[in-house]
Scaffold this motif. Sequence first.
Motif, PDB file in Angstrom:
ATOM      1  N   CYS A   8       0.834  -1.205   0.000  1.00  0.00           N
ATOM      2  CA  CYS A   8       0.000   0.000   0.000  1.00  0.00           C
ATOM      3  C   CYS A   8       0.869   1.255   0.000  1.00  0.00           C
ATOM      4  CB  CYS A   8      -0.902  -0.019   1.232  1.00  0.00           C
ATOM      5  SG  CYS A   8      -1.880   1.481   1.427  1.00  0.00           S
ATOM      6  N   SER A  14      -2.569   5.842  -1.132  1.00  0.00           N
ATOM      7  CA  SER A  14      -3.230   6.775  -2.043  1.00  0.00           C
ATOM      8  C   SER A  14      -4.583   7.235  -1.513  1.00  0.00           C
ATOM      9  CB  SER A  14      -3.442   6.110  -3.414  1.00  0.00           C
ATOM     10  OG  SER A  14      -4.420   5.086  -3.310  1.00  0.00           O
ATOM     11  N   CYS A  40      -7.141  -0.238  -6.983  1.00  0.00           N
ATOM     12  CA  CYS A  40      -5.913  -0.016  -6.205  1.00  0.00           C
ATOM     13  C   CYS A  40      -4.706  -0.032  -7.145  1.00  0.00           C
ATOM     14  CB  CYS A  40      -5.758  -1.099  -5.138  1.00  0.00           C
ATOM     15  SG  CYS A  40      -4.171  -0.981  -4.279  1.00  0.00           S
ATOM     16  N   ILE A  70      -5.161  -4.933  -2.495  1.00  0.00           N
ATOM     17  CA  ILE A  70      -6.414  -5.344  -1.857  1.00  0.00           C
ATOM     18  C   ILE A  70      -6.862  -6.686  -2.412  1.00  0.00           C
ATOM     19  CG2 ILE A  70      -8.843  -4.741  -1.491  1.00  0.00           C
ATOM     20  CD1 ILE A  70      -7.998  -1.802  -1.961  1.00  0.00           C
TER      21      ILE A  70
HETATM   22  S1  SF4 Z   1      -6.043   2.047  -3.034  1.00  0.00           S
HETATM   23 FE1  SF4 Z   1      -4.368   0.600  -2.632  1.00  0.00          FE
HETATM   24  S2  SF4 Z   1      -2.541   1.894  -2.405  1.00  0.00           S
HETATM   25 FE2  SF4 Z   1      -4.325   3.239  -2.203  1.00  0.00          FE
HETATM   26  S3  SF4 Z   1      -4.700   3.323   0.032  1.00  0.00           S
HETATM   27 FE3  SF4 Z   1      -5.965   1.672  -0.821  1.00  0.00          FE
HETATM   28  S4  SF4 Z   1      -4.727  -0.212  -0.562  1.00  0.00           S
HETATM   29 FE4  SF4 Z   1      -3.364   1.550  -0.360  1.00  0.00          FE
END
Ligand code: SF4
Length: 78
Positions: free
Chosen positions: A16, A19, A58, A63
Amino acid sequence: MSDAPRLVVTVDRTRCIGSGLCARTAPADLSLAPDGRATPARPDTAASAELTEAAEMCPVEAIAVRDAATGELIAPAW
Ligand code: SF4
């Protein structure tokens, strides 16, 4: 009460990048933790268009949404 399977959302927090996209798209199921990375908002959930969309969009594919009973990957669809 719905007959829809219960789902479990997991976030690979090592991937992650914070974002916030998922938390804005599916706020009932995903939120940002104090460290700025996403975390599941509840232990299990039901299918929703918002949750599927969050998993699909994502940018780092962090996810996973799985059937709680079978472990089958529900979203994203690879
Ligand atoms: S979309 Fe993906 S990268 Fe963005 S906060 Fe959610 S899990 Fe994290």
